[in-house]
Design a protein around this motif. Structure first.
Motif, PDB file in Angstrom:
ATOM      1  N   VAL A   1     -28.687  16.466  12.634  1.00  0.00           N
ATOM      2  CA  VAL A   1     -28.050  15.155  12.749  1.00  0.00           C
ATOM      3  C   VAL A   1     -27.612  14.668  11.372  1.00  0.00           C
ATOM      4  O   VAL A   1     -26.499  14.163  11.198  1.00  0.00           O
ATOM      5  CB  VAL A   1     -29.004  14.139  13.416  1.00  0.00           C
ATOM      6  N   LEU A   2     -28.476  14.841  10.383  1.00  0.00           N
ATOM      7  CA  LEU A   2     -28.128  14.427   9.024  1.00  0.00           C
ATOM      8  C   LEU A   2     -26.921  15.202   8.496  1.00  0.00           C
ATOM      9  O   LEU A   2     -26.060  14.633   7.820  1.00  0.00           O
ATOM     10  CB  LEU A   2     -29.326  14.599   8.094  1.00  0.00           C
ATOM     11  N   LYS A   3     -26.854  16.477   8.826  1.00  0.00           N
ATOM     12  CA  LYS A   3     -25.682  17.263   8.407  1.00  0.00           C
ATOM     13  C   LYS A   3     -24.409  16.740   9.063  1.00  0.00           C
ATOM     14  O   LYS A   3     -23.353  16.710   8.441  1.00  0.00           O
ATOM     15  CB  LYS A   3     -25.894  18.739   8.748  1.00  0.00           C
ATOM     16  N   ARG A   4     -24.494  16.334  10.301  1.00  0.00           N
ATOM     17  CA  ARG A   4     -23.328  15.796  11.006  1.00  0.00           C
ATOM     18  C   ARG A   4     -22.906  14.461  10.399  1.00  0.00           C
ATOM     19  O   ARG A   4     -21.734  14.198  10.220  1.00  0.00           O
ATOM     20  CB  ARG A   4     -23.643  15.643  12.482  1.00  0.00           C
ATOM     21  N   GLU A   5     -23.878  13.619  10.069  1.00  0.00           N
ATOM     22  CA  GLU A   5     -23.562  12.346   9.411  1.00  0.00           C
ATOM     23  C   GLU A   5     -22.957  12.561   8.029  1.00  0.00           C
ATOM     24  O   GLU A   5     -22.127  11.776   7.575  1.00  0.00           O
ATOM     25  CB  GLU A   5     -24.828  11.488   9.282  1.00  0.00           C
ATOM     26  N   LYS A   6     -23.340  13.659   7.401  1.00  0.00           N
ATOM     27  CA  LYS A   6     -22.849  13.957   6.050  1.00  0.00           C
ATOM     28  C   LYS A   6     -21.330  14.136   6.005  1.00  0.00           C
ATOM     29  O   LYS A   6     -20.708  13.892   4.977  1.00  0.00           O
ATOM     30  CB  LYS A   6     -23.563  15.190   5.500  1.00  0.00           C
ATOM     31  N   MET A   7     -20.727  14.517   7.118  1.00  0.00           N
ATOM     32  CA  MET A   7     -19.251  14.606   7.150  1.00  0.00           C
ATOM     33  C   MET A   7     -18.650  13.271   6.716  1.00  0.00           C
ATOM     34  O   MET A   7     -17.701  13.231   5.944  1.00  0.00           O
ATOM     35  CB  MET A   7     -18.739  14.915   8.565  1.00  0.00           C
ATOM     36  N   PHE A   8     -19.205  12.186   7.229  1.00  0.00           N
ATOM     37  CA  PHE A   8     -18.705  10.856   6.904  1.00  0.00           C
ATOM     38  C   PHE A   8     -19.044  10.482   5.459  1.00  0.00           C
ATOM     39  O   PHE A   8     -18.241   9.878   4.768  1.00  0.00           O
ATOM     40  CB  PHE A   8     -19.298   9.814   7.850  1.00  0.00           C
ATOM     41  N   VAL A   9     -20.250  10.861   5.023  1.00  0.00           N
ATOM     42  CA  VAL A   9     -20.687  10.552   3.662  1.00  0.00           C
ATOM     43  C   VAL A   9     -19.767  11.217   2.645  1.00  0.00           C
ATOM     44  O   VAL A   9     -19.377  10.608   1.640  1.00  0.00           O
ATOM     45  CB  VAL A   9     -22.150  11.005   3.439  1.00  0.00           C
ATOM     46  N   ASP A  10     -19.404  12.465   2.898  1.00  0.00           N
ATOM     47  CA  ASP A  10     -18.590  13.223   1.950  1.00  0.00           C
ATOM     48  C   ASP A  10     -17.129  12.790   1.921  1.00  0.00           C
ATOM     49  O   ASP A  10     -16.427  13.076   0.965  1.00  0.00           O
ATOM     50  CB  ASP A  10     -18.656  14.723   2.269  1.00  0.00           C
ATOM     51  N   ALA A  11     -16.668  12.128   2.963  1.00  0.00           N
ATOM     52  CA  ALA A  11     -15.277  11.686   3.021  1.00  0.00           C
ATOM     53  C   ALA A  11     -15.153  10.338   2.296  1.00  0.00           C
ATOM     54  O   ALA A  11     -15.992   9.465   2.474  1.00  0.00           O
ATOM     55  CB  ALA A  11     -14.830  11.545   4.470  1.00  0.00           C
ATOM     56  N   PRO A  12     -14.106  10.164   1.511  1.00  0.00           N
ATOM     57  CA  PRO A  12     -13.938   8.887   0.804  1.00  0.00           C
ATOM     58  C   PRO A  12     -13.824   7.720   1.790  1.00  0.00           C
ATOM     59  O   PRO A  12     -13.034   7.762   2.726  1.00  0.00           O
ATOM     60  CB  PRO A  12     -12.636   9.063   0.030  1.00  0.00           C
ATOM     61  N   ALA A  13     -14.622   6.709   1.568  1.00  0.00           N
ATOM     62  CA  ALA A  13     -14.569   5.443   2.309  1.00  0.00           C
ATOM     63  C   ALA A  13     -14.742   5.607   3.816  1.00  0.00           C
ATOM     64  O   ALA A  13     -14.125   4.893   4.596  1.00  0.00           O
ATOM     65  CB  ALA A  13     -13.269   4.704   2.002  1.00  0.00           C
ATOM     66  N   ARG A  14     -15.602   6.544   4.253  1.00  0.00           N
ATOM     67  CA  ARG A  14     -15.835   6.701   5.693  1.00  0.00           C
ATOM     68  C   ARG A  14     -17.296   6.530   6.056  1.00  0.00           C
ATOM     69  O   ARG A  14     -17.711   6.860   7.160  1.00  0.00           O
ATOM     70  CB  ARG A  14     -15.328   8.058   6.173  1.00  0.00           C
ATOM     71  N   TYR A  15     -18.102   6.002   5.140  1.00  0.00           N
ATOM     72  CA  TYR A  15     -19.530   5.828   5.410  1.00  0.00           C
ATOM     73  C   TYR A  15     -20.048   4.586   4.694  1.00  0.00           C
ATOM     74  O   TYR A  15     -19.811   4.412   3.499  1.00  0.00           O
ATOM     75  CB  TYR A  15     -20.303   7.050   4.916  1.00  0.00           C
ATOM     76  N   VAL A  16     -20.740   3.753   5.450  1.00  0.00           N
ATOM     77  CA  VAL A  16     -21.406   2.588   4.882  1.00  0.00           C
ATOM     78  C   VAL A  16     -22.779   2.500   5.520  1.00  0.00           C
ATOM     79  O   VAL A  16     -22.919   2.699   6.731  1.00  0.00           O
ATOM     80  CB  VAL A  16     -20.634   1.278   5.167  1.00  0.00           C
ATOM     81  N   ARG A  17     -23.761   2.218   4.707  1.00  0.00           N
ATOM     82  CA  ARG A  17     -25.117   2.078   5.245  1.00  0.00           C
ATOM     83  C   ARG A  17     -25.739   0.790   4.734  1.00  0.00           C
ATOM     84  O   ARG A  17     -25.739   0.534   3.536  1.00  0.00           O
ATOM     85  CB  ARG A  17     -25.975   3.259   4.851  1.00  0.00           C
ATOM     86  N   PHE A  18     -26.248   0.005   5.662  1.00  0.00           N
ATOM     87  CA  PHE A  18     -26.930  -1.236   5.331  1.00  0.00           C
ATOM     88  C   PHE A  18     -28.405  -1.037   5.655  1.00  0.00           C
ATOM     89  O   PHE A  18     -28.790  -1.032   6.832  1.00  0.00           O
ATOM     90  CB  PHE A  18     -26.366  -2.404   6.146  1.00  0.00           C
ATOM     91  N   VAL A  19     -29.199  -0.834   4.629  1.00  0.00           N
ATOM     92  CA  VAL A  19     -30.616  -0.548   4.808  1.00  0.00           C
ATOM     93  C   VAL A  19     -31.351  -1.854   5.063  1.00  0.00           C
ATOM     94  O   VAL A  19     -31.046  -2.882   4.469  1.00  0.00           O
ATOM     95  CB  VAL A  19     -31.190   0.137   3.550  1.00  0.00           C
ATOM     96  N   GLY A  20     -32.295  -1.817   5.980  1.00  0.00           N
ATOM     97  CA  GLY A  20     -33.076  -3.011   6.188  1.00  0.00           C
ATOM     98  C   GLY A  20     -33.854  -2.972   7.481  1.00  0.00           C
ATOM     99  O   GLY A  20     -33.760  -2.045   8.254  1.00  0.00           O
ATOM    100  N   ASN A  21     -34.598  -4.001   7.646  1.00  0.00           N
ATOM    101  CA  ASN A  21     -35.404  -4.139   8.837  1.00  0.00           C
ATOM    102  C   ASN A  21     -34.768  -5.217   9.709  1.00  0.00           C
ATOM    103  O   ASN A  21     -35.041  -6.393   9.548  1.00  0.00           O
ATOM    104  CB  ASN A  21     -36.839  -4.496   8.474  1.00  0.00           C
ATOM    105  N   HIS A  22     -33.888  -4.761  10.605  1.00  0.00           N
ATOM    106  CA  HIS A  22     -33.190  -5.642  11.543  1.00  0.00           C
ATOM    107  C   HIS A  22     -32.293  -6.576  10.797  1.00  0.00           C
ATOM    108  O   HIS A  22     -32.104  -7.672  11.045  1.00  0.00           O
ATOM    109  CB  HIS A  22     -34.167  -6.370  12.442  1.00  0.00           C
TER     110      HIS A  22
END
Length: 123
Positions: free
Chosen positions: A102-123
């Motif tokens: 799953v992480l490898k699949r998400e990495k496609m978005f991470v590696d592409a410019p401006a295609r991944y955003v992550r908001f870390v937090g608890n709810h």
């Protein structure tokens, strides 16, 4: 007003006024192609020979992977919000091992410019 609150207020105003630092600031809503996933709670999958009860993601994994493939091909950005991994009840290493594909699949978005955003937090 305490000095802490004054400092926070001043800094927030600086950020608001200087929006040139964020390449994502000036986009029309109609142009956005976002897929949002929140609180996936990926756990260890198996723990001591039993399904990890803290792992809310396991039953959804195949649908999630299909969605990632679909939205990748359609040019969407992936936005992950909140508790993506269940790290209140699990250590990172077994969660990463359980969901390496799953992480490898998400990495496609991470590696592409401006295609991944992550908001870390608890709810």
């Amino acid at each position: 007003m305490t000095s802490y609150i004054r400092t926070v207020a001043e800094r927030l105003e600086q950020v608001r006024q200087d929006d040139s630092k964020s390449p994502r600031q000036r986009r029309e809503l109609s142009e956005l192609r976002l897929i949002l996933f929140s609180d996936l709670h990926k756990g260890e999958r198996m723990h001591n020979g039993k399904y990890d009860e803290a792992d809310d993601f396991r039953p959804c994994e195949l649908v999630y992977l299909a969605a990632l493939d679909h939205y990748w091909k359609a040019g969407f950005e992936l936005c992950l919000l909140g508790d993506i991994e269940e790290l209140w009840e699990n250590f990172p290493k077994p969660v990463i091992q359980a969901y390496e594909d799953v992480l490898k699949r998400e990495k496609m978005f991470v590696d592409a410019p401006a295609r991944y955003v992550r908001f870390v937090g608890n709810h």
